[in-house]
Design a protein around this motif. Structure first.
Motif, short mmCIF file in Angstrom:
data_model
loop_
_atom_site.label_atom_id
_atom_site.label_comp_id
_atom_site.label_asym_id
_atom_site.label_seq_id
_atom_site.Cartn_x
_atom_site.Cartn_y
_atom_site.Cartn_z
N VAL A 245 0.90 -1.13 -0.06
CA VAL A 245 -0.06 -0.19 0.04
C VAL A 245 0.89 1.18 0.15
CG1 VAL A 245 -1.86 1.28 1.08
CG2 VAL A 245 -1.76 -1.21 1.31
N ALA A 246 1.72 1.21 0.86
CA ALA A 246 2.78 2.52 0.98
C ALA A 246 4.18 2.08 1.23
CB ALA A 246 2.42 3.36 1.93
N SER A 247 5.24 2.89 0.61
CA SER A 247 6.50 2.65 1.07
C SER A 247 7.17 3.81 2.10
CB SER A 247 7.32 2.54 -0.40
OG SER A 247 7.30 3.75 -1.01
N VAL A 248 8.32 3.63 2.45
CA VAL A 248 8.63 4.65 3.23
C VAL A 248 10.29 4.80 3.22
CG1 VAL A 248 8.88 3.37 5.52
CG2 VAL A 248 8.65 5.94 5.79
N THR A 249 10.85 5.97 3.21
CA THR A 249 12.40 6.26 3.19
C THR A 249 12.86 6.10 4.41
OG1 THR A 249 12.23 8.52 3.28
CG2 THR A 249 11.97 7.61 1.29
N ASP A 250 14.24 6.10 4.62
CA ASP A 250 14.76 6.12 5.71
C ASP A 250 14.83 7.17 6.53
OD1 ASP A 250 16.60 7.23 4.30
OD2 ASP A 250 18.36 5.99 4.42
N THR A 251 14.19 8.38 6.05
CA THR A 251 14.14 9.49 6.51
C THR A 251 12.32 9.82 7.11
OG1 THR A 251 13.83 10.82 4.53
CG2 THR A 251 16.05 10.65 5.57
N GLY A 252 11.68 8.82 6.58
CA GLY A 252 10.31 8.93 7.07
C GLY A 252 9.29 9.62 6.10
N ALA A 253 9.69 9.70 4.94
CA ALA A 253 8.71 10.12 3.88
C ALA A 253 8.13 9.04 3.28
CB ALA A 253 9.73 10.72 2.85
N ALA A 254 7.00 8.77 3.33
CA ALA A 254 6.15 7.72 2.88
C ALA A 254 5.28 8.19 1.77
CB ALA A 254 5.09 7.42 4.05
N THR A 255 5.07 7.32 0.64
CA THR A 255 4.41 7.35 -0.67
C THR A 255 3.67 6.25 -0.88
OG1 THR A 255 6.62 8.31 -1.49
CG2 THR A 255 4.96 7.53 -3.05
N GLY A 256 2.38 6.65 -1.31
CA GLY A 256 1.09 5.89 -1.56
C GLY A 256 1.44 4.98 -2.90
N ILE A 257 1.35 3.70 -2.58
CA ILE A 257 1.37 2.75 -4.14
C ILE A 257 0.16 2.26 -4.54
CG2 ILE A 257 2.42 0.61 -4.52
CD1 ILE A 257 4.56 0.97 -2.71
N ALA A 258 -0.68 2.15 -3.72
CA ALA A 258 -2.25 1.51 -4.04
C ALA A 258 -3.21 2.01 -3.12
CB ALA A 258 -2.02 -0.03 -4.06
#
Length: 409
Positions: free
Chosen positions: A167-180
């Motif tokens: 559903v979402a990914s997140v970077t090692d700095t806490g920035a999340a991006t919606g995938i589905a």
């Protein structure tokens, strides 16, 4: 031919002399010598295994000061307690006292610091819940509460993960991006302690992009923060400033930054017209191009208005928005800090906050230091001594000098 060679030799020598000191951080651009260094810290002390950002401000002959954090050489008196890198970012290795030193040329300054044995009690990820359409990035932050009741930001050292990676990914700095479309749990973990926030990924579509300020007019010499806001079909609005590419149509009149953390920062250079342009790629609707006009006018800086807010040792407001005139004396106690605000008044009667763009300096940093570091511009902190010192504020071609009188509490 000999005369031409001599003239060329003289020209090369003159150019070298003119450039002498331009890249020398121990001197300012007008050849003032570095006379002292003041060190500021995110925290007075930190828990073991956490980190802390130190900053260094150089004072040049009492005439001006500037951020020299990356120019100084940092060293720790005990790297078994605290290690520090060339950018002033320190990592605690073990509990204990330590002295941090910043040195540049023959000038150096030291700060006594401590690392505690406090243990982590809980984490707090913020915001606890937010939404985003597919493909849009949303930022999370995390702080930790320790068993000595201290609180520190742990975003740089926490481990981030998406518990719902489809559903979402997140970077090692806490920035999340919606995938589905769906609900995703965003987790921060540090030293075995966790906290979870929620990202609701929606099917909302981007319907409009708005640049602010729109159709603006400013004098030359200012720095202005522009923003990009996306409006979506579900009625939500999201700040997309740092997810877009910015450009100026005429960089002789104004430039715009794309550096991380500085996206959308416009600097006005010379009178004339330009368009501030933005390119943004949306995961669902593709590329968007929007722009707004900017006029850089002929208005000149006429005066600088200065205001002060005094804080007590606990951060409470003692006095707020005190207007300070040039030559005036402001009395404070040695356990208080002062946040100054500078307002530029222009010949077209417009006023702009120039606090972060002005240069601040103290004639006696043993009595008061005043910061030019990002996020702390215009913050005056008493030193080890009491008494009076002049504080100088300069911007463009104007300078204001007033006096701070630091009294023993």
């Amino acid at each position: 031919m000999r005369h031409l060679a001599n003239r060329l030799l003289f020209l090369c020598f003159a150019l070298a002399l003119a450039g002498c000191g331009a890249d020398d951080p121990t001197r300012s651009n007008d050849f003032l010598e570095l006379t002292s260094i003041s060190i500021t810290s995110e925290y007075d002390g930190i828990a073991n295994l956490t980190d802390n950002q130190f900053s260094a401000t150089g004072d040049y002959s009492g005439e001006l000061s500037k951020d020299i954090t990356t120019a100084v050489s940092w060293r720790s008196s005990d790297e078994n307690v605290l290690k520090i890198d060339s950018a002033g970012l320190a990592t605690a290795v073990a509990p204990g006292p330590v002295t941090l030193t910043a040195a540049l040329g023959e000038v150096e300054s030291s700060l006594i610091f401590s690392v505690s044995a406090a243990g982590i009690v809980s984490l707090n990820v913020t915001p606890a819940s937010q939404s985003a359409p597919v493909g849009v990035e949303r930022a999370y932050d995390v702080s930790g509460t320790f068993d000595d009741d201290s609180v520190q930001n742990l975003a740089r050292i926490a481990s981030w993960s998406s518990l719902d990676p489809a559903v979402a990914s997140v970077t090692d700095t806490g920035a999340a991006t919606g995938i589905a479309v769906g609900m995703a749990r965003i987790q921060a973990e540090w030293q075995g302690v966790t906290d979870v926030a929620v990202l609701a990924v929606t099917e909302a579509e981007l319907v409009a992009l708005t640049i602010e300020p729109a159709e603006a007019e400013y004098p030359a010499g200012l720095t202005v923060q522009y923003t990009l806001t996306g409006s979506y079909s579900d009625g939500t609005s999201i700040d997309l400033t740092d997810q877009a590419y910015w450009a100026s149509d005429d960089e002789t009149n104004a430039t715009v930054d794309n550096t991380a953390g500085e996206e959308g920062t416009v600097k006005t250079l010379a009178s004339g017209f330009t368009d501030i342009m933005v390119n943004y790629t949306d995961a669902e609707t593709g590329e968007w191009d929007v722009s707004t006009s900017l006029e850089v006018n002929y208005a000149a800086l006429r005066d600088i208005l200065l205001f002060a807010t005094i804080f007590d040792a606990g951060g409470g407001v003692v006095s707020e928005d005190l207007e300070i005139d040039a030559g005036e004396t402001l009395d404070i106690f040695n356990d208080q800090t002062v946040q100054f605000t500078a307002i530029g008044e222009y010949t077209d009667n417009a006023e702009y906050d120039i606090t972060t763009q002005a240069t601040w300096s103290s004639n006696d940093t043993a009595i008061v230091t005043i910061s030019n570091s990002a996020g702390f511009e215009g913050t005056a902190t008493p030193g080890d001594e009491t008494g009076e010192t002049d504080i100088n504020l300069s911007f463009d071609d104007l300078e204001i000098t007033f006096t701070l009188d630091v009294n023993q509490q």
